[in-house]
Write a protein that holds these residues in place. Sequence first.
Motif, PDB file in Angstrom:
ATOM      1  N   ASP A  31      -9.240   4.483  -7.755  1.00  0.00           N
ATOM      2  CA  ASP A  31      -9.244   4.043  -6.353  1.00  0.00           C
ATOM      3  C   ASP A  31      -8.148   4.747  -5.559  1.00  0.00           C
ATOM      4  O   ASP A  31      -8.368   5.153  -4.414  1.00  0.00           O
ATOM      5  CB  ASP A  31      -9.087   2.523  -6.257  1.00  0.00           C
ATOM      6  CG  ASP A  31     -10.324   1.769  -6.705  1.00  0.00           C
ATOM      7  OD1 ASP A  31     -11.401   2.393  -6.848  1.00  0.00           O
ATOM      8  OD2 ASP A  31     -10.225   0.539  -6.913  1.00  0.00           O
ATOM      9  N   ALA A  32      -6.973   4.902  -6.166  1.00  0.00           N
ATOM     10  CA  ALA A  32      -5.885   5.613  -5.486  1.00  0.00           C
ATOM     11  C   ALA A  32      -6.243   7.076  -5.279  1.00  0.00           C
ATOM     12  O   ALA A  32      -5.985   7.643  -4.213  1.00  0.00           O
ATOM     13  CB  ALA A  32      -4.597   5.489  -6.298  1.00  0.00           C
ATOM     14  N   ASP A  52      -3.795   2.091  -7.159  1.00  0.00           N
ATOM     15  CA  ASP A  52      -4.314   1.211  -6.125  1.00  0.00           C
ATOM     16  C   ASP A  52      -3.463  -0.046  -6.051  1.00  0.00           C
ATOM     17  O   ASP A  52      -3.007  -0.554  -7.087  1.00  0.00           O
ATOM     18  CB  ASP A  52      -5.771   0.845  -6.441  1.00  0.00           C
ATOM     19  CG  ASP A  52      -6.426   0.106  -5.303  1.00  0.00           C
ATOM     20  OD1 ASP A  52      -6.556   0.695  -4.213  1.00  0.00           O
ATOM     21  OD2 ASP A  52      -6.794  -1.065  -5.491  1.00  0.00           O
ATOM     22  N   GLU A  77      -9.660   2.099 -13.140  1.00  0.00           N
ATOM     23  CA  GLU A  77     -10.182   1.841 -11.795  1.00  0.00           C
ATOM     24  C   GLU A  77      -9.064   1.824 -10.754  1.00  0.00           C
ATOM     25  O   GLU A  77      -9.268   2.248  -9.617  1.00  0.00           O
ATOM     26  CB  GLU A  77     -10.967   0.531 -11.753  1.00  0.00           C
ATOM     27  CG  GLU A  77     -10.109  -0.696 -11.976  1.00  0.00           C
ATOM     28  CD  GLU A  77     -10.887  -1.972 -12.204  1.00  0.00           C
ATOM     29  OE1 GLU A  77     -10.686  -2.910 -11.417  1.00  0.00           O
ATOM     30  OE2 GLU A  77     -11.680  -2.023 -13.158  1.00  0.00           O
ATOM     31  N   HIS A  78      -7.872   1.349 -11.118  1.00  0.00           N
ATOM     32  CA  HIS A  78      -6.740   1.350 -10.184  1.00  0.00           C
ATOM     33  C   HIS A  78      -6.313   2.783  -9.869  1.00  0.00           C
ATOM     34  O   HIS A  78      -5.961   3.096  -8.729  1.00  0.00           O
ATOM     35  CB  HIS A  78      -5.554   0.576 -10.760  1.00  0.00           C
ATOM     36  CG  HIS A  78      -5.840  -0.870 -11.001  1.00  0.00           C
ATOM     37  ND1 HIS A  78      -5.596  -1.470 -12.200  1.00  0.00           N
ATOM     38  CD2 HIS A  78      -6.361  -1.826 -10.201  1.00  0.00           C
ATOM     39  CE1 HIS A  78      -5.953  -2.742 -12.143  1.00  0.00           C
ATOM     40  NE2 HIS A  78      -6.424  -2.977 -10.927  1.00  0.00           N
ATOM     41  N   ALA A 102       2.246   1.646  -3.506  1.00  0.00           N
ATOM     42  CA  ALA A 102       1.163   2.034  -4.415  1.00  0.00           C
ATOM     43  C   ALA A 102       0.773   3.496  -4.214  1.00  0.00           C
ATOM     44  O   ALA A 102       0.523   4.217  -5.185  1.00  0.00           O
ATOM     45  CB  ALA A 102      -0.040   1.121  -4.213  1.00  0.00           C
ATOM     46  N   ALA A 103       0.745   3.940  -2.972  1.00  0.00           N
ATOM     47  CA  ALA A 103       0.369   5.328  -2.688  1.00  0.00           C
ATOM     48  C   ALA A 103       1.361   6.297  -3.309  1.00  0.00           C
ATOM     49  O   ALA A 103       0.972   7.310  -3.891  1.00  0.00           O
ATOM     50  CB  ALA A 103       0.269   5.547  -1.180  1.00  0.00           C
ATOM     51  N   GLN A 153       0.834  -1.210   0.000  1.00  0.00           N
ATOM     52  CA  GLN A 153       0.000   0.000   0.000  1.00  0.00           C
ATOM     53  C   GLN A 153       0.866   1.256   0.000  1.00  0.00           C
ATOM     54  O   GLN A 153       0.559   2.233  -0.681  1.00  0.00           O
ATOM     55  CB  GLN A 153      -0.954   0.011   1.192  1.00  0.00           C
ATOM     56  CG  GLN A 153      -1.836   1.239   1.262  1.00  0.00           C
ATOM     57  CD  GLN A 153      -2.675   1.450   0.012  1.00  0.00           C
ATOM     58  OE1 GLN A 153      -3.225   0.519  -0.539  1.00  0.00           O
ATOM     59  NE2 GLN A 153      -2.760   2.680  -0.443  1.00  0.00           N
ATOM     60  N   ARG A 178      -8.756   7.365  -2.461  1.00  0.00           N
ATOM     61  CA  ARG A 178      -8.104   7.108  -1.168  1.00  0.00           C
ATOM     62  C   ARG A 178      -7.383   8.376  -0.714  1.00  0.00           C
ATOM     63  O   ARG A 178      -7.464   8.760   0.450  1.00  0.00           O
ATOM     64  CB  ARG A 178      -7.129   5.934  -1.293  1.00  0.00           C
ATOM     65  CG  ARG A 178      -6.523   5.530   0.038  1.00  0.00           C
ATOM     66  CD  ARG A 178      -5.758   4.223  -0.039  1.00  0.00           C
ATOM     67  NE  ARG A 178      -6.683   3.116  -0.211  1.00  0.00           N
ATOM     68  CZ  ARG A 178      -6.797   2.376  -1.334  1.00  0.00           C
ATOM     69  NH1 ARG A 178      -6.023   2.610  -2.349  1.00  0.00           N
ATOM     70  NH2 ARG A 178      -7.650   1.395  -1.408  1.00  0.00           N
ATOM     71  N   ASP A 179      -6.693   9.047  -1.643  1.00  0.00           N
ATOM     72  CA  ASP A 179      -6.019  10.306  -1.311  1.00  0.00           C
ATOM     73  C   ASP A 179      -7.036  11.389  -0.968  1.00  0.00           C
ATOM     74  O   ASP A 179      -6.835  12.169  -0.034  1.00  0.00           O
ATOM     75  CB  ASP A 179      -5.149  10.783  -2.478  1.00  0.00           C
ATOM     76  CG  ASP A 179      -3.901   9.953  -2.657  1.00  0.00           C
ATOM     77  OD1 ASP A 179      -3.512   9.227  -1.719  1.00  0.00           O
ATOM     78  OD2 ASP A 179      -3.304  10.036  -3.746  1.00  0.00           O
TER      79      ASP A 179
END
Length: 106
Positions: free
Chosen positions: A79-80, A60, A75-76, A54-55, A51, A83-84
């Motif tokens: 999603d990231a 994601d 979508e990846h 990835a961040a 994670q 999340r941010d």
Amino acid sequence: MASKLGDKLKTYRTKKGLTLDALAAAAGMSKSYLWELENRESLHPSAEKLQAIAAVLGVDMAFFVDDSVKQPKQEHLDDAFFRDYNKLDASAKEQLHQILETFKKK
């Protein structure tokens, strides 16, 4: 021999213009650990470490564990982003809402 995970990490890291040193510092881990992830077959990083990587890369972590894709799907990336977004304070969220409204009007 590198794993599929290792190949993705190296490809996406270099695509983002990051060195091993830069990614390691930003993700809070050692350069040698990242090198091993990219180049060894048997390493399985924890969800926490994956994670963090990835961040930093803006994707994601599902992208890294999905062996059926070689490049991040939208979508990846979405999603990231979300999340941010969820980590932002109310003022920053409001600014983004205003920007979005501006784009909607065009």
